[in-house]
Design a protein around this motif. Structure first.
Motif, PDB file in Angstrom:
ATOM      1  N   ILE B  56       3.764  11.444   2.546  1.00  0.00           N
ATOM      2  CA  ILE B  56       2.366  11.148   2.835  1.00  0.00           C
ATOM      3  C   ILE B  56       2.159   9.638   2.931  1.00  0.00           C
ATOM      4  N   MET B  57       1.462   9.219   3.977  1.00  0.00           N
ATOM      5  CA  MET B  57       1.306   7.805   4.275  1.00  0.00           C
ATOM      6  C   MET B  57      -0.088   7.316   3.917  1.00  0.00           C
ATOM      7  N   ASP B  58      -1.019   8.251   3.786  1.00  0.00           N
ATOM      8  CA  ASP B  58      -2.363   7.896   3.333  1.00  0.00           C
ATOM      9  C   ASP B  58      -3.103   9.179   2.972  1.00  0.00           C
ATOM     10  N   GLY B 112      10.568   4.997   6.214  1.00  0.00           N
ATOM     11  CA  GLY B 112      10.455   4.882   4.756  1.00  0.00           C
ATOM     12  C   GLY B 112       9.360   3.914   4.345  1.00  0.00           C
ATOM     13  N   THR B 113       8.904   3.123   5.284  1.00  0.00           N
ATOM     14  CA  THR B 113       7.817   2.179   5.010  1.00  0.00           C
ATOM     15  C   THR B 113       6.498   2.913   4.755  1.00  0.00           C
ATOM     16  N   ALA B 114       6.339   4.113   5.340  1.00  0.00           N
ATOM     17  CA  ALA B 114       5.054   4.825   5.278  1.00  0.00           C
ATOM     18  C   ALA B 114       4.567   5.084   3.839  1.00  0.00           C
ATOM     19  N   PRO B 115       5.365   5.738   2.985  1.00  0.00           N
ATOM     20  CA  PRO B 115       4.865   5.970   1.616  1.00  0.00           C
ATOM     21  C   PRO B 115       4.685   4.677   0.830  1.00  0.00           C
ATOM     22  N   LEU B 116       5.459   3.642   1.186  1.00  0.00           N
ATOM     23  CA  LEU B 116       5.334   2.360   0.482  1.00  0.00           C
ATOM     24  C   LEU B 116       4.031   1.654   0.848  1.00  0.00           C
ATOM     25  N   LEU B 117       3.585   1.838   2.097  1.00  0.00           N
ATOM     26  CA  LEU B 117       2.298   1.276   2.502  1.00  0.00           C
ATOM     27  C   LEU B 117       1.177   1.941   1.698  1.00  0.00           C
ATOM     28  N   PHE B 118       1.264   3.259   1.553  1.00  0.00           N
ATOM     29  CA  PHE B 118       0.299   4.027   0.754  1.00  0.00           C
ATOM     30  C   PHE B 118       0.268   3.472  -0.678  1.00  0.00           C
ATOM     31  N   LEU B 122      -2.655   1.076  -2.971  1.00  0.00           N
ATOM     32  CA  LEU B 122      -3.112   1.432  -4.320  1.00  0.00           C
ATOM     33  C   LEU B 122      -2.882   0.290  -5.302  1.00  0.00           C
ATOM     34  N   LEU B 123      -1.751  -0.419  -5.144  1.00  0.00           N
ATOM     35  CA  LEU B 123      -1.359  -1.438  -6.108  1.00  0.00           C
ATOM     36  C   LEU B 123      -1.988  -2.808  -5.824  1.00  0.00           C
ATOM     37  N   ALA B 124      -2.483  -2.997  -4.598  1.00  0.00           N
ATOM     38  CA  ALA B 124      -2.935  -4.324  -4.163  1.00  0.00           C
ATOM     39  C   ALA B 124      -3.855  -5.009  -5.175  1.00  0.00           C
ATOM     40  N   GLY B 149       0.225  -6.651   6.323  1.00  0.00           N
ATOM     41  CA  GLY B 149      -0.416  -7.966   6.271  1.00  0.00           C
ATOM     42  C   GLY B 149      -1.792  -7.905   5.626  1.00  0.00           C
ATOM     43  N   GLY B 150      -2.404  -6.737   5.662  1.00  0.00           N
ATOM     44  CA  GLY B 150      -3.725  -6.572   5.061  1.00  0.00           C
ATOM     45  C   GLY B 150      -3.694  -6.422   3.550  1.00  0.00           C
ATOM     46  N   VAL B 151      -2.541  -6.027   3.006  1.00  0.00           N
ATOM     47  CA  VAL B 151      -2.468  -5.834   1.549  1.00  0.00           C
ATOM     48  C   VAL B 151      -1.575  -6.864   0.839  1.00  0.00           C
ATOM     49  N   CYS B 152      -0.673  -7.507   1.597  1.00  0.00           N
ATOM     50  CA  CYS B 152       0.201  -8.513   0.986  1.00  0.00           C
ATOM     51  C   CYS B 152      -0.085  -9.874   1.637  1.00  0.00           C
ATOM     52  N   GLN B 153       0.050 -10.932   0.837  1.00  0.00           N
ATOM     53  CA  GLN B 153      -0.085 -12.270   1.423  1.00  0.00           C
ATOM     54  C   GLN B 153       1.108 -12.539   2.334  1.00  0.00           C
ATOM     55  N   GLU B 154       0.852 -13.306   3.388  1.00  0.00           N
ATOM     56  CA  GLU B 154       1.887 -13.503   4.398  1.00  0.00           C
ATOM     57  C   GLU B 154       3.168 -14.095   3.810  1.00  0.00           C
ATOM     58  N   LYS B 155       3.009 -14.997   2.822  1.00  0.00           N
ATOM     59  CA  LYS B 155       4.196 -15.636   2.235  1.00  0.00           C
ATOM     60  C   LYS B 155       5.033 -14.638   1.415  1.00  0.00           C
ATOM     61  N   ASN B 156       4.453 -13.489   1.124  1.00  0.00           N
ATOM     62  CA  ASN B 156       5.179 -12.485   0.349  1.00  0.00           C
ATOM     63  C   ASN B 156       5.739 -11.357   1.223  1.00  0.00           C
ATOM     64  N   ILE B 157       5.729 -11.566   2.530  1.00  0.00           N
ATOM     65  CA  ILE B 157       6.252 -10.544   3.448  1.00  0.00           C
ATOM     66  C   ILE B 157       7.491 -11.079   4.159  1.00  0.00           C
TER      67      ILE B 157
END
Lengths: 305, 269
Positions: B56-58, B112-118, B122-124, B149-157
């Protein structure tokens, strides 16, 4: 109360408690059998294995019904030659009896697979003569006393291990098949396999299972299975393993009272893999409360006149 | 409860989004799956074709989303469907990622990125810092770049591609070593190809870091019965799909090495 109140012996098998993993559930790997044993099962039964590998059906292979599950897996199995290695591996880590479920398309095939399983170290063989959703195997054999007797005889002649026959409930009179199996040499009977079933979706107007038809297990089949055990116990002295909808100690006790010496648990593993331990504990408490020293003392008590 | 009150129910796809040339996101109304937690999966019935497990991605507001790569018969049929088409759903099934605080690193490969985005969404607001490393074969297959990019700062991606069309030209595991060495992380979450997961697990083990990895196996029943998805003593569908370091250690003979095939025999990964 004796510590061995729960131990039972039948057909040459010794079980520390009367719960067993039913065939078809988590039955491929040694690690799975080991975990089920650690979850309290007194014995484990493998998935049904045949002479050749089978990949089974595409999904959906399982669909939930009101009080149970309908499945049509299609007997996926790696074939006895590959599975023999798993049996050998299992025997190095398993402390409970390993019962290998066998299916075939002819008496010769059943005998060949059973012999190889026994040679690999199976403690007993359970014949799947009642898989209700694979053509040319199971159903036909399990519904015809003559063919069943032939299969049982050939297998019995080819192995030196206890032979259990798992009967189908999809017959007019299960005692006819029970008699055929026992006379042909079965050391014990498992009653019962799944009931013929189907699930249809109203919205799409389609059968849900890829195989269309399947077999029902779980709470829904318990009264039917219980009746089958009762009917067989009424007529024959053969050890019976009750199978169908056991999920708690009360279910198990009902099967013992009907005449079963042990019970198999399958579908209830979905809710709790520790079901074997909880059933055993509950049976132990029941025996203590009712002042019985052994589970053996309550087998068939519902038949008292 | 895995089975009770979780019968297959039909629903209509309300939205389909194209994420990459091979990945589409399907949005479905479902009363149970809309309450799923990151890491859980659902079983999607494509009527008359197949039933497949999808992470599940969202999940929110009565809707659940799954991102699907067209890789086989079932997924290609799904990709050919339009909004309004009827599918069946059961679930959500399986466990979920634990909610870590502090400095968190997510490493995703492919879908595999999909569940991690979800999980990241939640963690943001709950973590001190959220870092994301994402890898794909090529730029077109880098998923959810905007959403991350909407949940993590650019320097952390950090993004990586195998062909160098975007981000660093390397495997996703490459920048990890220095990242793990120079910085302190309280939890590493990962999901992606199993070889990748295995490598990342080896890296976290070497540094004694906590990790949770979401695994994938052939699944049939989805409820812990059929045994198709076992790895070691664990059932990916029922005991997982998310496993922690202690559990991953127990399955090291199989992780990234072998799985069960459709006939139940052990086959190499």
């Amino acid at each position: 109360m004796e510590t061995n109140a729960l131990s039972i012996g039948f057909a040459g098998l010794q079980l520390e408690n009367p719960t067993m993993l039913a065939s078809g559930v988590m039955g491929y790997s040694a690690e799975s059998f080991h975990r089920i044993a650690k979850s309290g099962a007194g014995a484990v039964v493998t998935k049904s294995v045949g002479i050749q590998p089978r990949v089974g059906y595409v999904n959906p292979t399982v669909v939930q019904a009101a009080a149970g599950l309908i499945n049509a897996m299609g007997l996926p199995n790696p074939g006895i030659d590959v599975f023999s290695e798993e049996i050998k591996f299992s025997k190095t880590i398993l402390r409970v009896p390993l019962i290998v479920s066998v299916f075939g398309y002819s008496a010769e095939e059943y005998a060949t697979v059973a012999k190889k399983a026994a040679e690999a170290g199976a403690d007993a063989i359970e014949l799947n003569v009642s898989c209700p959703h694979v053509k040319q195997t199971g159903a036909e054999i399990g519904q015809n006393p003559k063919i069943l007797a032939e299969v049982v005889q050939q297998v019995k002649a080819s192995i030196n291990k206890p032979l259990i026959v798992k009967l189908s409930p999809n017959v007019a009179d299960i005692t006819v098949l029970a008699e055929a199996a026992v006379k042909a040499g079965a050391d014990a009977l498992t009653a019962v396999n799944t009931l013929k079933a189907i699930a249809i979706d109203a919205e799409t107007m389609l059968p849900i299972l890829a195989n269309v038809k399947g077999g029902l297990s779980g709470a829904a089949v318990k009264p039917v299975a219980l009746r089958c055990v009762y009917d067989i116990a009424e007529k024959f002295e053969v050890p019976i393993i009750g199978c169908g909808g056991v999920s708690n100690w009360r279910d198990a006790v009902e099967f013992f009272l009907a005449g079963a010496s042990a019970v198999q648990i399958g579908t209830a593993v979905a809710d709790d893999i520790e079901v074997f331990r909880s059933v055993t504990k509950g049976v132990e408490n029941y025996l203590r409360k009712k002042h019985y020293r052994s589970v053996k003392e309550i087998v068939g008590l519902a038949h008292r006149k | 409860m895995p089975t009770a009150n979780n019968t297959l129910r039909t629903t209509q796809i309300v939205q389909i989004r194209t994420e990459s040339p091979t990945v589409k996101t399907f949005v479905l109304p479902d009363r149970l799956c809309c309450k799923a937690k990151p890491g859980q999966f659902l079983m999607l019935w494509i009527p008359g074709i197949d039933e497949i497990p999808l992470s599940i991605m969202d999940a929110s507001n009565g809707l659940v989303s799954v991102s699907v790569k067209a890789v086989g018969d079932a997924t290609r049929h799904l990709h050919a469907m339009a909004a309004g088409a009827t599918v069946g759903v059961r679930g959500p099934y399986g466990n979920s990622f634990t909610e870590s605080r502090g400095r968190v690193l997510l490493v995703g490969g492919g879908t595999g990125t999909a569940p991690l985005l979800f999980l990241a969404k939640l963690l943001a607001s709950k973590t001190e810092r959220l870092s994301f490393v994402e890898g794909a074969k090529t730029k077109d297959e880098l998923l959810f770049v905007r959403e991350i990019g909407g949940v993590c700062q650019e320097k952390n991606i950090i993004t990586t591609t195998e062909d160098g069309t975007a981000g660093l030209q390397c495997l996703v595991t490459q920048p990890l070593a220095s990242l793990l060495d120079k910085d302190r992380f309280d939890m590493i979450y990962t999901c992606g190809p199993e070889i990748m997961v295995k490598k990342i697990f080896e890296m976290t083990e070497k540094r004694k870091l906590p990790i949770e990895a979401s695994l994938e196996r052939l699944m049939r029943c989805g409820i812990g019965l059929c045994g198709s998805c076992v790895i070691g003593k664990y059932r990916v569908c029922r005991d997982g799909p998310v496993f922690n370091a202690a559990q991953l250690r127990e399955m090291k003979d199989e992780l990234g090495i072998s799985k069960l095939g459709f006939d139940g025999s052990r086959i190499p990964i």
